[in-house]
Design an enzyme around this catalytic site. Structure first.
Site, PDB file in Angstrom:
ATOM      1  N   SER A 153      -9.829  -0.419 -14.755  1.00 15.41           N
ATOM      2  CA  SER A 153      -9.614   0.535 -13.673  1.00 15.41           C
ATOM      3  C   SER A 153     -10.927   0.907 -13.011  1.00 15.41           C
ATOM      4  CB  SER A 153      -8.944   1.805 -14.206  1.00 15.41           C
ATOM      5  OG  SER A 153      -8.846   2.789 -13.198  1.00 15.41           O
TER       6      SER A 153
ATOM      7  N   TYR B  87      -7.775   8.896 -19.618  1.00 17.28           N
ATOM      8  CA  TYR B  87      -7.408   7.556 -19.146  1.00 17.28           C
ATOM      9  C   TYR B  87      -8.653   6.721 -18.892  1.00 17.28           C
ATOM     10  CZ  TYR B  87      -5.516   3.958 -16.038  1.00 17.28           C
ATOM     11  OH  TYR B  87      -5.180   2.761 -15.446  1.00 17.28           O
TER      12      TYR B  87
END
Length: 252
Positions: free
Chosen positions: A144, A157
């Site tokens: 990400s 996350y």
């Protein structure tokens, strides 16, 4: 781009979103694709059907990752479809869950679940797959853009994905002698079901998300899948141990 004909790819979390786009693209390039899914059998079968309609080959494999016995379940499903110890030429770690919360709101249960699905599963699926990935194989992980862009609202996350950056770097060195490349693809904000709750139908959120990217739009799953396909091909034979940014130039 080089063909993947005669090769087998395993894509985790491939029923929807980025995973589905990756599965469809690798199948279009000639690979036989194992479409892993956790619970949504209908979505997985739709992915397989979309691939077969275009002349590709694929099959679903149910295994919820991040739970006890997940790796055994996954590889038992592969063996059932392919035969015991069949090779996996391309392994794509896409399965993951969102942990969208500031540090004050992250419970131990949320934290542990995020790492179990996003990080631990990738580690142990890879560990099991190593004996089945032939020399010259490919390992690709969807990480990400939050590992390089500060998102305090997704701190846990970001940590799960940051750990995968370290994993990829070390694994690339470990497997280099076998010609196996190990790389990450880091998406930005992508129009998927995972983001639907806050993105779709929210004009302000859509506009703000598009403005983050230098290219001025929200990403599509195919934008990421095409980068994965490059890394899976022989064209990427000299690329390993790195992360390809697929954020559209977010926050440059």
């Amino acid at each position: 781009m080089a063909s993947l004909a005669g090769k087998t790819a395993l894509v985790t979390g491939a029923g929807r979103g980025i995973g589905r786009a990756v599965a469809e693209r690798l199948a279009a390039d000639g690979a036989l694709v194992a479409v892993n899914y956790a619970r949504d059998e209908v979505a997985a079968k739709e992915t397989v059907a979309a691939i077969t309609r275009r002349g590709g080959r694929a099959f679903p494999v149910r295994a919820e990752l991040g739970v006890p016995g997940d790796v055994d379940t996954l590889f038992a499903g592969l063996d059932h479809e392919l035969g015991a110890d069949a090779p996996v030429d391309v392994l794509v770690h896409n399965a993951g869950i969102s942990v969208h919360a500031a540090i004050e709101d992250v419970s131990p249960e949320i934290y542990d679940r995020g790492f179990a699905v996003n990080t631990r599963a990738a580690f142990f699926v890879t560990q099991r797959a190593l004996s089945r990935i032939p020399d010259g194989g490919r390992i690709i992980t969807i990480t990400s853009g939050v590992t390089r862009i500060a998102f305090p609202e997704a701190i846990a996350y970001a940590m799960t994905k940051g750990a995968l950056d370290s994993f990829t770097l070390a694994l690339a060195k470990h497997l280099g002698a076998r010609g196996i490349t190990v790389n990450n693809v880091a998406p930005g904000i992508i129009d998927t079901d995972v983001n639907a709750g806050w993105l779709r139908g929210n004009a302000e959120a859509w506009k703000a998300s598009a403005a983050r990217a230098a290219l001025g739009r929200v990403g599509e799953p195919s934008d990421v899948a095409d980068v994965v396909a490059f890394l899976a091909s022989d064209d990427a034979r000299w690329v390993t141990g790195t992360t390809l940014d697929a954020t559209g130039g977010s926050d440059l």
